[in-house]
Write a protein that holds these residues in place. Structure first.
Motif, PDB file in Angstrom:
ATOM      1  N   ALA A  19      45.283  57.435  26.435  1.00 23.09           N
ATOM      2  CA  ALA A  19      45.576  58.734  26.675  1.00 23.09           C
ATOM      3  C   ALA A  19      45.777  57.738  28.842  1.00 23.09           C
ATOM      4  N   GLU A  20      46.399  59.076  29.008  1.00 25.16           N
ATOM      5  CA  GLU A  20      46.632  58.986  30.146  1.00 25.16           C
ATOM      6  C   GLU A  20      45.222  58.748  30.650  1.00 25.16           C
ATOM      7  N   LYS A  56      41.563  54.845  27.237  1.00 27.18           N
ATOM      8  CA  LYS A  56      42.344  55.441  28.321  1.00 27.18           C
ATOM      9  C   LYS A  56      43.433  54.380  28.543  1.00 27.18           C
ATOM     10  N   ARG A  57      43.779  55.262  29.579  1.00 28.10           N
ATOM     11  CA  ARG A  57      45.093  53.763  29.122  1.00 28.10           C
ATOM     12  C   ARG A  57      44.809  53.241  30.874  1.00 28.10           C
ATOM     13  N   ILE A  58      43.426  52.075  30.762  1.00 31.28           N
ATOM     14  CA  ILE A  58      43.379  51.143  32.056  1.00 31.28           C
ATOM     15  C   ILE A  58      43.381  49.868  31.306  1.00 31.28           C
ATOM     16  N   ALA A  59      43.221  48.755  32.202  1.00 30.59           N
ATOM     17  CA  ALA A  59      43.681  47.772  31.897  1.00 30.59           C
ATOM     18  C   ALA A  59      43.297  46.497  32.802  1.00 30.59           C
ATOM     19  N   VAL A  60      42.470  44.741  32.690  1.00 32.63           N
ATOM     20  CA  VAL A  60      41.989  44.669  33.814  1.00 32.63           C
ATOM     21  C   VAL A  60      43.195  43.129  33.235  1.00 32.63           C
ATOM     22  N   VAL A  61      44.203  42.667  34.701  1.00 35.49           N
ATOM     23  CA  VAL A  61      44.533  41.635  34.500  1.00 35.49           C
ATOM     24  C   VAL A  61      44.316  40.158  35.242  1.00 35.49           C
ATOM     25  N   ASP A  62      43.436  38.974  34.813  1.00 37.96           N
ATOM     26  CA  ASP A  62      43.947  37.844  35.763  1.00 37.96           C
ATOM     27  C   ASP A  62      44.290  36.975  35.039  1.00 37.96           C
ATOM     28  N   LEU A  72      44.488  47.884  36.139  1.00 36.56           N
ATOM     29  CA  LEU A  72      45.973  48.199  35.915  1.00 36.56           C
ATOM     30  C   LEU A  72      45.622  50.270  35.161  1.00 36.56           C
ATOM     31  N   ILE A  73      46.393  51.135  36.001  1.00 38.60           N
ATOM     32  CA  ILE A  73      45.713  52.207  35.958  1.00 38.60           C
ATOM     33  C   ILE A  73      47.036  53.397  35.515  1.00 38.60           C
ATOM     34  N   ASN A  74      46.370  53.866  34.350  1.00 37.62           N
ATOM     35  CA  ASN A  74      48.348  54.246  34.056  1.00 37.62           C
ATOM     36  C   ASN A  74      49.820  53.812  34.319  1.00 37.62           C
TER      37      ASN A  74
END
Ligand SMILES: [Zn+2]
Length: 164
Positions: A19-20, A56-62, A72-74
Motif C-alpha cells: 500500500a501507498e 508499504k511502498r518503501i525500499a532501501v537501496v545501496d 524509496l518512498i512511494n
C-alpha cells in the motif's frame, strides 16, 4: 536500530501488492533505518517492505557504487529505456539467480523524507536494483520474469552475486 527477519519465498506476503505510504512519520523513517541495517547485515544491495513483512511502498537501496544509500518512498518509474538482460538475485530467494530483462536507464518519481515529490534519473546496476525493489512493492518476484534461472554455484562471476 533493529534487524528484521527476512521473509522467504513462498510466503504469500511476497506476492501481495504493498500500500501507498499516506504520511511520512518518524516511525516510518525508523523502519527505513532498520531495513537498511537488515539489508547490510544480510549482505544485500536492496530490500523492500514486503521482504520484512511490511506491506508499504518503501525500499532501501545501496549497490555499493559510491553513491550511498537511497530510501524509496512511494516510488514510480516514469520512463525507461534500453532494455538489457542481466543478473537478478533476491534476499527472499536464497541460492537462486536469474537473467532478467530490465531498463538500463530509468526516470523515477518518489517522496523524500520530508514528503516532497522528487524526480531523478538512474542508470545501470543501480537502476536494475530500483526496478527489482519496485517489482517487490507490486508483489512481483524476479523468478516470474527471468528468462533463465540458475543456482548459486552456476554464477561464473562472483562479483555479480548480489541480492536485493
Ligand atoms: Zn528481491
Amino acid at each position: 536500530m533493529a534487524i528484521y527477519e527476512i521473509v522467504k519465498f513462498p510466503n504469500p506476503v511476497l506476492t501481495t501488492p504493498a500500500a501507498e505510504v499516506a504520511k511520512i512519520t518518524s516511525n516510518l523513517l525508523r523502519v527505513l533505518d532498520n531495513m537498511y541495517e537488515t539489508m547490510k547485515f544480510a549482505n544485500g544491495i536492496g530490500l523492500a517492505g514486503p521482504q520484512v513483512n511490511i506491506l508499504k511502498r518503501i525500499a532501501v537501496v545501496d549497490v555499493e557504487d559510491g553513491k550511498g544509500r537511497l530510501d524509496l518512498i512511494n516510488p514510480v518509474i516514469l520512463d525507461g529505456r534500453d532494455e538489457e538482460v542481466g543478473p537478478d538475485g533476491c534476499l527472499s530467494i536464497p541460492g537462486l539467480y536469474g537473467d532478467t530483462k530490465r531498463f538500463k536507464w530509468i526516470r523515477v518519481r518518489m517522496q523524500n523524507h520530508e514528503g516532497q515529490f522528487i524526480e531523478f534519473e538512474e542508470t545501470d546496476f543501480r537502476a536494475r536494483c530500483i526496478q527489482h525493489e519496485i517489482d517487490h512493492l507490486d508483489g512481483i518476484l524476479f523468478t516470474s520474469k527471468a528468462i533463465r534461472l540458475y543456482r548459486d554455484d552456476e554464477v561464473a562471476v562472483s562479483g555479480k552475486k548480489k541480492k536485493a
